[in-house]
Design a protein around this motif. Structure first.
Motif, mmCIF file in Angstrom:
data_model
loop_
_atom_site.group_PDB
_atom_site.id
_atom_site.type_symbol
_atom_site.label_atom_id
_atom_site.label_comp_id
_atom_site.label_asym_id
_atom_site.label_seq_id
_atom_site.Cartn_x
_atom_site.Cartn_y
_atom_site.Cartn_z
ATOM 1 N N UNK A 66 51.569 36.909 36.013
ATOM 2 C CA UNK A 66 52.116 37.226 36.574
ATOM 3 C C UNK A 66 52.502 35.791 37.983
ATOM 4 N N UNK A 67 53.517 35.719 38.853
ATOM 5 C CA UNK A 67 52.923 35.483 39.999
ATOM 6 C C UNK A 67 54.684 33.972 40.366
ATOM 7 N N UNK B 113 39.762 36.648 42.851
ATOM 8 C CA UNK B 113 39.308 37.732 42.149
ATOM 9 C C UNK B 113 39.930 38.141 41.079
ATOM 10 N N UNK B 114 39.201 37.256 39.524
ATOM 11 C CA UNK B 114 40.183 37.364 38.408
ATOM 12 C C UNK B 114 39.021 37.119 37.082
ATOM 13 N N UNK B 115 38.839 38.146 36.307
ATOM 14 C CA UNK B 115 38.163 38.754 35.277
ATOM 15 C C UNK B 115 39.331 38.812 34.094
ATOM 16 N N UNK B 116 39.114 36.954 32.822
ATOM 17 C CA UNK B 116 39.839 37.052 31.856
ATOM 18 C C UNK B 116 39.944 38.566 30.977
ATOM 19 N N UNK B 117 40.923 38.871 30.585
ATOM 20 C CA UNK B 117 42.120 40.269 29.799
ATOM 21 C C UNK B 117 40.658 41.133 29.356
ATOM 22 N N UNK C 104 44.426 31.552 33.962
ATOM 23 C CA UNK C 104 44.900 32.578 34.943
ATOM 24 C C UNK C 104 46.488 32.942 35.346
ATOM 25 N N UNK C 105 46.890 31.496 36.052
ATOM 26 C CA UNK C 105 47.704 30.906 35.603
ATOM 27 C C UNK C 105 48.650 31.247 34.721
ATOM 28 N N UNK D 111 34.149 35.683 34.957
ATOM 29 C CA UNK D 111 35.301 35.509 35.747
ATOM 30 C C UNK D 111 34.972 35.260 36.913
ATOM 31 N N UNK D 112 35.699 35.271 38.416
ATOM 32 C CA UNK D 112 35.572 34.482 39.384
ATOM 33 C C UNK D 112 35.984 34.797 40.773
ATOM 34 N N UNK D 113 35.530 34.507 41.825
ATOM 35 C CA UNK D 113 35.908 35.145 43.249
ATOM 36 C C UNK D 113 35.367 34.238 43.580
#
Length: 171
Positions: free
Chosen positions: A28-29, A90-94, A23-24, A69-71
């Protein structure tokens, strides 16, 4: 592949750390303010923190039980509304997006909020309804900044999202 959502356990920590690293790297961020913790430290922070955050993972069916993914959410408190659950990540790989995993995770977070007596679910992470789609009915759009859509699900909207009925309300 059928996905399910469950509470994170120590056996998920290694793959969860891999997902955070991915994710990192991909999204972007701002630059992280610290190095990613070790698997052991991440597991300790997520599962033994005080107060402990709500950590959910999307898990594929056996035999591999892949993490999709995770939350991560935490309990907060409003003096005029009472306890609330705040979804921060909340992130799920593309490659896994578009399979409904984001919605499964969000719905499970809403169920946790309802079961925990939360007055609202505050979503401070990108939701499964990214622009240009409008937020679902009953959702209050709090602000728009950096492509994030902080929103809050109150009362009946939170119960509907979690697939439960509002207390004292009709289905």
């Amino acid at each position: 592949m059928a996905w399910g959502v469950r509470a994170c356990t120590p056996r998920h920590c290694a793959r969860l750390r891999d997902l955070v690293r991915e994710w990192v790297t991909l999204e972007p961020g701002p630059e992280p303010e610290r190095e990613l913790p070790s698997e052991e430290a991440l597991c300790r922070e997520l599962l033994e923190g005080q107060p402990p955050p709500v950590v959910l993972v999307a898990v594929g069916p056996p035999p591999g039980e892949a993490l999709g993914g995770f939350a991560v959410a935490s309990w907060g408190f409003s003096t005029w509304r009472g306890p609330d659950l705040r979804l921060g990540e909340l992130w799920v790989p593309p490659p896994l997006r578009g399979q409904g995993i984001e919605e499964l995770l969000l719905r499970k977070v809403a169920q946790v909020a309802v079961a925990g007596g939360g007055s609202q679910l505050r979503v401070e992470a990108p939701g499964p309804w990214t622009p240009p789609l409008p937020p679902p009915p009953g959702v209050t759009d709090l602000a728009r900044a950096e492509g994030w859509r902080p929103v809050t699900f109150g009362g009946a909207a939170m119960a509907r999202l979690g697939g439960t009925h509002p207390p004292g309300g009709a289905p």
